[in-house]
Scaffold this motif. Structure first.
Motif, PDB file in Angstrom:
ATOM      1  N   ALA A 113       0.801  -1.222   0.000  1.00 12.69           N
ATOM      2  CA  ALA A 113       0.000   0.000   0.000  1.00 12.69           C
ATOM      3  C   ALA A 113       0.837   1.277   0.000  1.00 12.69           C
ATOM      4  CB  ALA A 113      -0.935   0.008   1.215  1.00 12.69           C
ATOM      5  N   MET A 114       2.136   1.179   0.330  1.00  8.42           N
ATOM      6  CA  MET A 114       2.947   2.378   0.521  1.00  8.42           C
ATOM      7  C   MET A 114       4.160   2.376  -0.408  1.00  8.42           C
ATOM      8  SD  MET A 114       2.847   2.540   4.729  1.00  8.42           S
ATOM      9  CE  MET A 114       3.184   4.298   4.855  1.00  8.42           C
ATOM     10  N   LYS A 115       4.578   3.576  -0.791  1.00  5.96           N
ATOM     11  CA  LYS A 115       5.772   3.695  -1.616  1.00  5.96           C
ATOM     12  C   LYS A 115       7.019   3.381  -0.801  1.00  5.96           C
ATOM     13  CE  LYS A 115       3.653   7.221  -4.544  1.00  5.96           C
ATOM     14  NZ  LYS A 115       3.684   8.661  -4.966  1.00  5.96           N
ATOM     15  N   LYS A 116       7.035   3.904   0.434  1.00  7.15           N
ATOM     16  CA  LYS A 116       8.113   3.599   1.371  1.00  7.15           C
ATOM     17  C   LYS A 116       7.490   3.360   2.733  1.00  7.15           C
ATOM     18  CE  LYS A 116      12.521   5.163   3.260  1.00  7.15           C
ATOM     19  NZ  LYS A 116      13.584   6.202   3.242  1.00  7.15           N
ATOM     20  N   THR A 117       7.811   2.228   3.334  1.00 10.36           N
ATOM     21  CA  THR A 117       7.206   1.854   4.607  1.00 10.36           C
ATOM     22  C   THR A 117       8.173   2.127   5.745  1.00 10.36           C
ATOM     23  OG1 THR A 117       5.993   0.071   3.482  1.00 10.36           O
ATOM     24  CG2 THR A 117       6.062   0.002   5.884  1.00 10.36           C
ATOM     25  N   ARG A 118       7.842   3.113   6.565  1.00 12.21           N
ATOM     26  CA  ARG A 118       8.633   3.422   7.759  1.00 12.21           C
ATOM     27  C   ARG A 118       7.896   2.847   8.948  1.00 12.21           C
ATOM     28  NH1 ARG A 118       8.013   9.042   7.816  1.00 12.21           N
ATOM     29  NH2 ARG A 118       9.211   9.043   9.745  1.00 12.21           N
ATOM     30  N   ALA A 119       8.595   1.990   9.721  1.00 13.23           N
ATOM     31  CA  ALA A 119       7.875   1.225  10.738  1.00 13.23           C
ATOM     32  C   ALA A 119       8.671   1.038  12.016  1.00 13.23           C
ATOM     33  CB  ALA A 119       7.496  -0.145  10.180  1.00 13.23           C
ATOM     34  N   PHE A 120       7.915   0.912  13.101  1.00 13.44           N
ATOM     35  CA  PHE A 120       8.409   0.356  14.353  1.00 13.44           C
ATOM     36  C   PHE A 120       7.812  -1.050  14.451  1.00 13.44           C
ATOM     37  CE2 PHE A 120      10.187   4.211  15.654  1.00 13.44           C
ATOM     38  CZ  PHE A 120      10.660   4.175  16.967  1.00 13.44           C
ATOM     39  N   ILE A 121       8.606  -2.009  14.848  1.00 17.61           N
ATOM     40  CA  ILE A 121       8.096  -3.357  15.103  1.00 17.61           C
ATOM     41  C   ILE A 121       7.561  -3.389  16.535  1.00 17.61           C
ATOM     42  CG2 ILE A 121       8.658  -5.803  15.224  1.00 17.61           C
ATOM     43  CD1 ILE A 121       8.763  -4.537  12.385  1.00 17.61           C
ATOM     44  N   LYS A 122       6.328  -3.853  16.691  1.00 16.15           N
ATOM     45  CA  LYS A 122       5.768  -3.942  18.027  1.00 16.15           C
ATOM     46  C   LYS A 122       5.869  -5.375  18.541  1.00 16.15           C
ATOM     47  CE  LYS A 122       2.307  -2.665  21.256  1.00 16.15           C
ATOM     48  NZ  LYS A 122       1.072  -1.942  21.618  1.00 16.15           N
ATOM     49  N   GLY A 154      12.520   1.410  14.600  1.00 13.82           N
ATOM     50  CA  GLY A 154      12.601   1.060  16.014  1.00 13.82           C
ATOM     51  C   GLY A 154      11.803  -0.181  16.342  1.00 13.82           C
ATOM     52  N   ILE A 155      11.862  -0.553  17.594  1.00 13.07           N
ATOM     53  CA  ILE A 155      11.121  -1.692  18.122  1.00 13.07           C
ATOM     54  C   ILE A 155      10.609  -1.283  19.498  1.00 13.07           C
ATOM     55  CG2 ILE A 155      13.236  -2.717  19.111  1.00 13.07           C
ATOM     56  CD1 ILE A 155      12.009  -5.478  18.519  1.00 13.07           C
ATOM     57  N   TYR A 156       9.350  -1.641  19.804  1.00 14.63           N
ATOM     58  CA  TYR A 156       8.802  -1.209  21.084  1.00 14.63           C
ATOM     59  C   TYR A 156       7.793  -2.214  21.606  1.00 14.63           C
ATOM     60  CZ  TYR A 156       4.276   0.328  19.082  1.00 14.63           C
ATOM     61  OH  TYR A 156       3.037   0.385  18.488  1.00 14.63           O
ATOM     62  N   ALA A 157       7.503  -2.077  22.888  1.00  8.75           N
ATOM     63  CA  ALA A 157       6.523  -2.918  23.564  1.00  8.75           C
ATOM     64  C   ALA A 157       5.823  -2.085  24.623  1.00  8.75           C
ATOM     65  CB  ALA A 157       7.190  -4.129  24.202  1.00  8.75           C
ATOM     66  N   HIS A 158       4.654  -2.541  25.037  1.00  5.79           N
ATOM     67  CA  HIS A 158       3.955  -1.933  26.164  1.00  5.79           C
ATOM     68  C   HIS A 158       3.802  -2.979  27.262  1.00  5.79           C
ATOM     69  CE1 HIS A 158       2.221   1.309  23.358  1.00  5.79           C
ATOM     70  NE2 HIS A 158       3.146   1.842  24.134  1.00  5.79           N
ATOM     71  N   MET A 159       4.122  -2.591  28.469  1.00  7.56           N
ATOM     72  CA  MET A 159       4.023  -3.519  29.589  1.00  7.56           C
ATOM     73  C   MET A 159       2.576  -3.908  29.846  1.00  7.56           C
ATOM     74  SD  MET A 159       6.780  -1.913  32.247  1.00  7.56           S
ATOM     75  CE  MET A 159       6.176  -2.984  33.549  1.00  7.56           C
ATOM     76  N   SER A 160       2.394  -5.101  30.358  1.00  7.83           N
ATOM     77  CA  SER A 160       1.047  -5.604  30.631  1.00  7.83           C
ATOM     78  C   SER A 160       0.360  -4.795  31.710  1.00  7.83           C
ATOM     79  CB  SER A 160       1.119  -7.070  31.061  1.00  7.83           C
ATOM     80  OG  SER A 160      -0.173  -7.528  31.434  1.00  7.83           O
ATOM     81  N   GLU A 161      -0.909  -4.475  31.467  1.00  4.54           N
ATOM     82  CA  GLU A 161      -1.759  -3.819  32.449  1.00  4.54           C
ATOM     83  C   GLU A 161      -2.932  -4.718  32.833  1.00  4.54           C
ATOM     84  OE1 GLU A 161      -2.942  -0.248  30.551  1.00  4.54           O
ATOM     85  OE2 GLU A 161      -0.911   0.568  30.398  1.00  4.54           O
ATOM     86  N   LEU A 162      -2.818  -6.002  32.508  1.00  3.09           N
ATOM     87  CA  LEU A 162      -3.898  -6.932  32.839  1.00  3.09           C
ATOM     88  C   LEU A 162      -4.079  -7.016  34.348  1.00  3.09           C
ATOM     89  CD1 LEU A 162      -3.136  -9.801  30.306  1.00  3.09           C
ATOM     90  CD2 LEU A 162      -4.964  -8.111  30.173  1.00  3.09           C
TER      91      LEU A 162
END
Length: 371
Positions: A113-122, A154-162
């Motif tokens: 869908a994109m010409k250039k894909t800029r991404a963070f891996i989650k 980049g690469i990122y995560a969110h800590m569990s709030e369960l």
């Protein structure tokens, strides 16, 4: 427009940013999370203030929030959390956003869908929400880096709030993230930026700073922790919730019988406010709810309506059409605190800010531009 507004203190936001920045190592970047329209305080205005303070970038879940930030003239990087679909690619490219990718299938659809894909891996470290499992991250990074027009920023995560989480889970999640990064480094695909600390993490777990942090609630004055390891002193950005009297009258016999509802009585002076449950006030009016008018507390009367509330003005005979009524904040010697409102509304501080509605005008105080 209907005589109701929020007052937002931009100096408080500046103060909160400086409190955080003073505790972070100089090399740790700050991606300010401004989801839910900057926690109801206005994503564009908050982003402008934080840009001037030195923030490195922003993170949002909604394209509308990203648009508000760009409309405010902010050109810093914006990370788009999971939510948008590849059909939004033209808008994402026009706004110069960085997407989140959680799987190989997502990656391929975005690439198409994109010409250039800029991404963070989650990465999902045990929150059981969006994000690749630690087992799948290495493969995803290798595939993303194999394409010339994919840029992994980049690469990122969110800590569990369960609600089942225990205090020890934080260290478990950090170990998973460290293992992911070690594996990525061994594969030669470790991104330049790794982050996993939102407000709770950055205040209680300095060991999780990594390359960047993405707190959000902190900037509007919500520590999300009673005794944070980093002793910040935060100030509420939401200063007042105000409405206006749009009607005032004394009840008389021509109206018929007084309603059999608590608080109503014959001969009372009744006021009507231009704010109701469609504007964020609870639909079930809390028992004991009050507002301040003329520097005096007055009782709100049930029921709450879509765009209106009633108030007993019998003890405020000087009240007149158009007068300001404070639902949260200070007027004269009286104050209704954030804690009082959150308790009445049956929520916490984050929930209180979550009640703020985007259609209610915001008045910004402090040293600022006009929004």
């Amino acid at each position: 427009m209907r005589g109701s507004w929020y007052e937002i203190d931009l100096d408080a936001i500046r103060h909160n940013y400086r409190q955080l920045r003073g505790h972070l190592p100089p090399n740790v970047k700050v991606y300010a999370c401004l989801k839910r329209n900057g926690y109801g305080c206005g994503a564009g205005a908050v982003a402008d203030v934080l840009t001037r303070e030195g923030a490195d970038g922003f993170a949002v879940a909604s394209l509308l929030d990203a648009l508000a930030i760009r409309d405010a003239g902010v050109r810093l990087p914006i990370l788009l959390y999971p939510g948008a679909l590849p059909t939004a690619a033209p808008t994402i490219e026009a706004l110069d956003l960085t997407i989140s990718v959680s799987s190989v299938d997502e990656l391929e659809l975005w690439r198409a869908a994109m010409k250039k894909t800029r991404a963070f891996i989650k990465v999902d470290l045990g929150f059981f929400r969006a994000g690749a499992t630690p087992h799948e991250v290495g493969r995803l990074l290798v595939m993303a880096n194999a394409h010339a027009h994919v840029q992994v920023e980049g690469i990122y995560a969110h800590m569990s709030e369960l609600p089942t989480s225990k205090a020890s889970d934080a260290s478990d999640q950090l170990r998973r993230m460290q293992a992911v990064l070690q594996h990525a480094r061994a594969l030669g695909v470790r991104p330049a930026v790794a982050m996993m600390s939102s407000t709770e993490g950055v205040l209680n777990h300095p060991e999780m700073d990594l390359d960047a942090v993405d707190p959000g609630a902190l900037f509007v004055g919500l520590p999300e922790s009673d005794k944070p390891a980093r002793p910040v002193k935060l100030q509420h950005a939401l200063k007042t919730i105000s409405a206006s009297l749009i009607a005032v009258k004394r009840l008389d016999a021509s109206l018929g019988p007084v309603p059999d509802i608590p608080g109503f009585k014959a001969g009372m002076v009744l006021g009507v406010l231009g704010m109701g449950w469609g504007d964020g006030y609870p639909r079930d009016l809390p028992t004991g709810a009050e507002a301040i008018i003329g520097g005096k507390r007055a009782r709100l009367l049930p029921p709450s309506h879509l765009e209106h509330l009633r108030i007993d003005l019998t003890a405020v005979p000087e009240a007149r059409f158009g007068d300001q009524v404070v639902l949260l904040g200070r007027q004269g010697d009286q104050i209704i605190t954030h804690e009082e409102i959150a308790c009445l509304w049956g929520t916490d501080m984050v929930g209180l800010y979550g009640h703020l509605r985007d259609h209610i005008p915001r008045i910004y105080t402090g040293n600022h531009n006009t929004y």
